[in-house]
Design an enzyme around this catalytic site. Structure first.
Site, PDB file in Angstrom:
ATOM      1  N   ARG A  80     -93.663 -19.570 -22.143  1.00  0.00           N
ATOM      2  CA  ARG A  80     -93.304 -18.887 -20.906  1.00  0.00           C
ATOM      3  C   ARG A  80     -94.139 -17.616 -20.767  1.00  0.00           C
ATOM      4  NH1 ARG A  80     -89.099 -16.665 -21.509  1.00  0.00           N
ATOM      5  NH2 ARG A  80     -88.354 -17.393 -23.518  1.00  0.00           N
ATOM      6  N   TYR A 208     -96.461 -25.603 -18.456  1.00  0.00           N
ATOM      7  CA  TYR A 208     -95.547 -25.444 -19.590  1.00  0.00           C
ATOM      8  C   TYR A 208     -94.079 -25.484 -19.132  1.00  0.00           C
ATOM      9  CZ  TYR A 208     -92.748 -23.523 -23.257  1.00  0.00           C
ATOM     10  OH  TYR A 208     -91.747 -23.368 -24.176  1.00  0.00           O
ATOM     11  N   LYS A 217     -85.140 -22.879 -16.635  1.00  0.00           N
ATOM     12  CA  LYS A 217     -84.960 -21.423 -16.648  1.00  0.00           C
ATOM     13  C   LYS A 217     -84.937 -20.851 -15.233  1.00  0.00           C
ATOM     14  CE  LYS A 217     -85.213 -21.309 -21.134  1.00  0.00           C
ATOM     15  NZ  LYS A 217     -83.999 -21.057 -21.925  1.00  0.00           N
ATOM     16  N   HIS A 237     -77.432 -18.124 -20.913  1.00  0.00           N
ATOM     17  CA  HIS A 237     -78.382 -18.740 -21.863  1.00  0.00           C
ATOM     18  C   HIS A 237     -77.601 -19.071 -23.138  1.00  0.00           C
ATOM     19  CE1 HIS A 237     -82.501 -18.181 -24.119  1.00  0.00           C
ATOM     20  NE2 HIS A 237     -82.289 -19.437 -23.789  1.00  0.00           N
ATOM     21  N   SER A 259     -84.332 -17.162 -27.400  1.00  0.00           N
ATOM     22  CA  SER A 259     -85.137 -18.363 -27.590  1.00  0.00           C
ATOM     23  C   SER A 259     -85.556 -18.517 -29.052  1.00  0.00           C
ATOM     24  CB  SER A 259     -86.400 -18.262 -26.737  1.00  0.00           C
ATOM     25  OG  SER A 259     -86.054 -17.932 -25.423  1.00  0.00           O
ATOM     26  N   CYS A 261     -83.942 -19.153 -31.773  1.00  0.00           N
ATOM     27  CA  CYS A 261     -83.088 -18.555 -32.810  1.00  0.00           C
ATOM     28  C   CYS A 261     -82.058 -19.558 -33.307  1.00  0.00           C
ATOM     29  CB  CYS A 261     -82.375 -17.318 -32.276  1.00  0.00           C
ATOM     30  SG  CYS A 261     -83.426 -15.873 -32.190  1.00  0.00           S
ATOM     31  N   ASP A 286     -78.830 -25.068 -24.534  1.00  0.00           N
ATOM     32  CA  ASP A 286     -79.613 -23.945 -23.986  1.00  0.00           C
ATOM     33  C   ASP A 286     -78.905 -23.174 -22.874  1.00  0.00           C
ATOM     34  OD1 ASP A 286     -82.055 -22.464 -24.076  1.00  0.00           O
ATOM     35  OD2 ASP A 286     -82.741 -23.458 -22.260  1.00  0.00           O
ATOM     36  N   ARG A 375     -92.943 -28.632 -28.587  1.00  0.00           N
ATOM     37  CA  ARG A 375     -91.616 -29.001 -28.080  1.00  0.00           C
ATOM     38  C   ARG A 375     -91.390 -30.503 -28.057  1.00  0.00           C
ATOM     39  NH1 ARG A 375     -88.086 -24.677 -26.210  1.00  0.00           N
ATOM     40  NH2 ARG A 375     -89.338 -22.815 -26.445  1.00  0.00           N
TER      41      ARG A 375
HETATM   42  C1  OXD Z   1     -86.554 -20.752 -24.147  1.00  0.00           C
HETATM   43  C2  OXD Z   1     -86.389 -22.216 -24.033  1.00  0.00           C
HETATM   44  O1  OXD Z   1     -87.686 -20.256 -24.168  1.00  0.00           O
HETATM   45  O2  OXD Z   1     -85.238 -22.675 -24.092  1.00  0.00           O
HETATM   46  O3  OXD Z   1     -85.519 -20.058 -24.223  1.00  0.00           O
HETATM   47  O4  OXD Z   1     -87.374 -22.938 -23.855  1.00  0.00           O
HETATM   48 MN    MN Z   2     -83.724 -21.102 -24.044  1.00  0.00          MN
END
Ligand code: OXD
Ligand code: MN
Length: 592
Positions: A80, A208, A217, A237, A259, A261, A286, A375
C-alpha cells in the site's frame, strides 16, 4: 427495466444509476470492450486462462497445487502507498491530521487527467460486489470498474461478486462508485483518492491489493468508516473469531492489530495439544463491521469473503489451516518458485527456491526469495476452521474487543481496560512497529490508533467521539482488552511463544467477560495475576511470566506523555471525555 445503450452490453435489469455511471466512465476512459462480471465459475476460469495467455498469471505445479497461479507485480508496486492515498473532503479538517488531503475539485481534475482514454485497447470490467452476506441488512454494495483482470479474479475470491450483488444494488438504490486503472504502473502517476461525502473511490497506477481491490481497504474501511459514523455503526480493522470452549460455548472476539501483526494466524488458530476440546472458528481475518443490536450488545459481520494474507512465515506449525488452505485454488502474488513450479517462501521449511519473486534465478545476495509482503488470495470457505456464522445475516454477538500491537517492551502480554471509555483511550493510544505491508521504513514504532491509522476515512478526533458515542448506545458493551505477543527480553528473544499458545490468553479474556479470571488493578488497567493465565505444559518460568506482565510506571509515564502530545495534535476537536480519560491515567501513574 432500464434500457442500456447498446455499446454498454449491460445485463438486463441493470439499474439506471449504474448504467449512467458506466456510460460516463466508458466515454472518458475509452475501453475497447466492456465486460459485466456475473461472478460465475466459468467467468473465473475464463479470466484465469486469459491471464495465463497474456503472462499476467503463471501456472504453478497443478499436481501439487491444483488451481494455483502466481502473479508477479511490478517491482515498484508491492505494498500500500500511504503517501499517495488521500481523503478528499470539502473541509480539510473533516479528513483530519491522520489523512493526506486534497480538495475534491482538485483531486477530481487530477484524476480525470490520468483516467482520460487510459483504457484504450483494453477491456473495462464492471464488477458489482457486496461487502457482507448478500441478505444482511448490515452489508453494503459497490461497483468497481477496472481494467485489470487480476483485480477481477481477486474480487471474485475476496467478495460476494457478480449478478446477485447487482440485483441487491438495484434494491438498495445506492452503491459505492469505485474506479480503478492500473495505468502505466508508474509510481509518479499513482494516486488512491477517496471521496467519502459522495461514496466514491478513484485509484490509478497500482495493481497491488490494498490499492486496487477497492472493496477492501478503500471501501470496507475508509469509505465505510465514514458511512458507519453517519449511520450509527463501526467499520474496523479487526479479525473476527469464535472461541469455543470444551463445554461447547462460543464467545466471539474482534481484534484490531496493525497490518502483518498476526491477525490471520490468530483468526485461524489451532488449539495446542494441552487444550483439548477448544475450537477456533474463523469469521474474518482483517475487517469487521460492528452494529449495536436491539439487545444492547455489539453484533459483527465480516464484510469480506476471502483472505488476502501475508505468505512468508506460513507453515504447518505457525498456521496449519492457512498452510493447507493455500495448497489449492489460490492466487499467489510475489512468492518465489521451485524448479518444479511450486510456490516457495521464507519460513516454508521444505523445498528450495529456483526463481525469486521477480522471476530472477534465486541468489541470496538479491535479498529474500519471496517478497516480505508477498500475498495469497483465497476464498474464505477453503479454510478448515471457517465458521458457518460468517454467512449469518445478523452477524454474531461480540464478547470482547482486543487491541494489540508489536511492541518489544512496555505493553504487557494482556490487560483489560477499566470500562468502555477507558478502552477508547487504550485504543487511541496504540502504537506498533511498522511492517512490510506498507512502503516505508520497517520496525519503527508509530502511533496506530485502533490499528486504523492508514484506514480511517475521516478525522480521528471525530472517530474517537464516535467510539465514545457508540459506548453510550450499548447496554451490554463488550470488554476491551490489549495484547502484545511481541515482548522481548534484553537479548531480543521473544518472551511469549505466540501462535496456538495465544489461546491461553484468549481463555483469560473470556473468563473476564464471564466475570471470572483473576486480575490486579494497575494504573493502566486490569492485568492478570501471575498464575491467572493457564500455562500448564508450557515450560515458562515464573520470572518470564512476571516480565511478560510487568507494568513499569516510569516507562508508562513516558508513554502517556507521548500519547498526550499525540492526542493534543487533534486540537479542539479532541473529545473532552478522551482528554479526561488521559488525565485520569496520568494521575494514576503519578501516584504509582
Ligand atoms: C493490510 C492488509 O495491509 O490487510 O492491512 O493487507
Ligand atoms: Mn489489514
Amino acid at each position: 427495466m432500464d434500457k442500456a445503450p447498446e455499446f454498454l452490453d449491460a445485463p438486463p435489469g441493470a439499474p439506471r444509476k449504474v448504467l449512467q455511471w458506466v456510460a460516463d466512465v466508458a466515454a472518458h476512459t475509452r475501453p475497447a470492450h466492456i465486460h459485466w462480471c456475473d461472478g460465475s465459475d466459468s467467468e473465473y476460469r475464463t479470466m484465469i486462462q486469459g491471464m495465463q495467455g497474456s503472462g499476467l498469471l503463471i501456472e504453478l505445479n497443478q499436481q501439487t497445487h491444483p488451481g494455483c497461479y502466481l502473479h508477479r507485480s511490478n517491482p515498484s508496486d508491492v505494498a500500500r502507498v500511504e503517501h499517495l492515498t488521500f481523503v478528499c473532503t470539502e473541509q480539510r479538517d473533516d479528513a483530519g491530521p491522520n489523512n493526506h488531503w486534497i480538495a475534491p475539485d482538485e483531486a477530481r481534475a487530477r484524476m480525470a487527467g490520468l483516467f482520460a482514454e487510459c483504457m484504450r485497447g483494453r477491456t473495462m470490467y464492471v464488477v458489482p460486489y457486496c461487502m457482507g452476506p448478500l441478505d444482511s441488512p448490515y452489508a453494503r454494495c459497490g461497483i468497481e470498474i477496472t481494467d485489470s483482470p487480476y483485480v477481477v479474479a481477486s474480487m471474485r475470491l475476496m467478495t460476494r461478486m457478480g449478478a446477485a450483488a447487482l440485483e441487491r444494488i438495484g434494491r438498495d438504490g445506492s452503491f459505492v462508485r469505485a474506479l480503478h486503472s492500473t495505468g502505466e504502473l508508474d509510481p509518479e502517476r499513482r494516486f488512491i483518492m477517496h471521496f467519502p461525502e459522495t461514496l466514491e473511490i478513484q485509484s490509478y497506477g497500482s495493481g497491488y491489493g490494498g490499492n486496487a481491490l477497492l472493496g477492501k481497504k478503500c471501501h470496507a474501511l475508509r469509505i465505510a468508516s465514514w458511512q458507519a459514523r453517519s449511520e450509527g455503526w463501526m467499520a474496523e480493522h479487526m479479525l473476527l473469531v469464535g472461541v469455543e470452549n470444551p463445554a461447547g460455548q462460543t464467545h466471539y472476539l474482534a481484534c484490531a492489530f496493525p497490518s502483518a501483526c498476526g491477525k490471520t494466524n490468530l483468526a485461524m488458530l489451532l488449539p495446542p495439544a494441552t487444550m483439548p476440546g477448544w475450537k477456533i472458528w474463523t469469521l474474518g481475518d482483517d475487517i469487521a463491521w460492528l452494529h449495536p443490536g436491539p439487545d444492547g450488545r455489539l453484533w459483527a459481520i465480516n464484510p469480506e469473503a476471502g483472505y488476502f494474507g501475508v505468505v512468508p512465515g506460513t507453515n504447518a506449525q505457525t498456521n496449519r489451516h492457512a498452510f493447507e488452505m493455500i495448497r489449492h485454488d489460490t492466487i499467489f502474488t510475489n512468492v518465489a518458485v521451485t524448479a518444479t513450479g511450486e510456490p516457495w517462501w521464507e519460513g516454508l521449511e521444505t523445498g528450495v527456491p529456483a526463481f525469486d519473486w521477480q522471476g530472477r534465478p534465486y541468489d541470496p545476495k538479491n535479498g529474500p526469495a519471496a517478497h516480505p509482503n508477498s500475498r495469497f488470495t483465497v476464498a474464505a470457505r477453503q479454510n478448515a476452521s471457517y465458521s458457518p456464522m460468517a454467512d449469518a445475516a445478523g452477524g454474531v454477538p461480540v464478547s470482547a474487543l482486543v487491541f494489540g500491537g508489536r511492541r518489544r517492551a512496555l505493553a504487557p502480554l494482556v490487560y483489560q481496560s477499566r470500562d468502555w471509555n477507558h478502552g477508547v483511550l487504550v485504543g487511541a493510544g496504540m502504537a506498533s512497529e511498522t511492517t512490510a505491508a506498507a512502503t516505508g521504513a520497517i520496525g519503527v514504532v508509530r502511533r496506530d490508533p485502533m490499528a486504523m491509522q492508514p484506514f480511517t476515512g475521516y478525522n480521528f478526533a471525530d472517530y474517537w467521539a464516535h467510539w465514545l458515542a457508540m459506548g453510550q448506545r450499548l447496554a451490554r458493551p463488550p470488554g476491551i482488552f490489549h495484547v502484545n505477543w511481541f515482548r522481548r527480553d534484553a537479548a531480543g528473544r521473544f518472551l511469549w511463544p505466540g501462535f496456538g499458545e495465544n489461546l491461553r490468553v484468549l481463555d483469560w479474556i473470556i473468563q473476564r467477560c464471564e466475570g471470572r479470571g483473576a486480575a490486579v488493578d494497575t494504573p493502566i488497567g486490569h492485568v492478570p495475576t501471575p498464575d491467572a493465565i493457564d500455562c500448564a505444559g508450557l515450560g515458562l518460568d515464573a520470572g518470564t511470566m512476571a516480565e511478560l506482565l510487568a507494568v513499569r510506571a516510569p516507562d508508562w509515564r513516558q508513554e502517556m506523555d507521548e500519547i498526550g502530545s499525540y492526542l493534543a495534535g487533534y486540537g479542539a476537536r479532541l473529545p473532552e471525555e478522551l482528554r479526561r480519560q488521559h488525565a485520569a491515567a496520568v494521575a494514576r501513574l503519578a501516584g504509582a
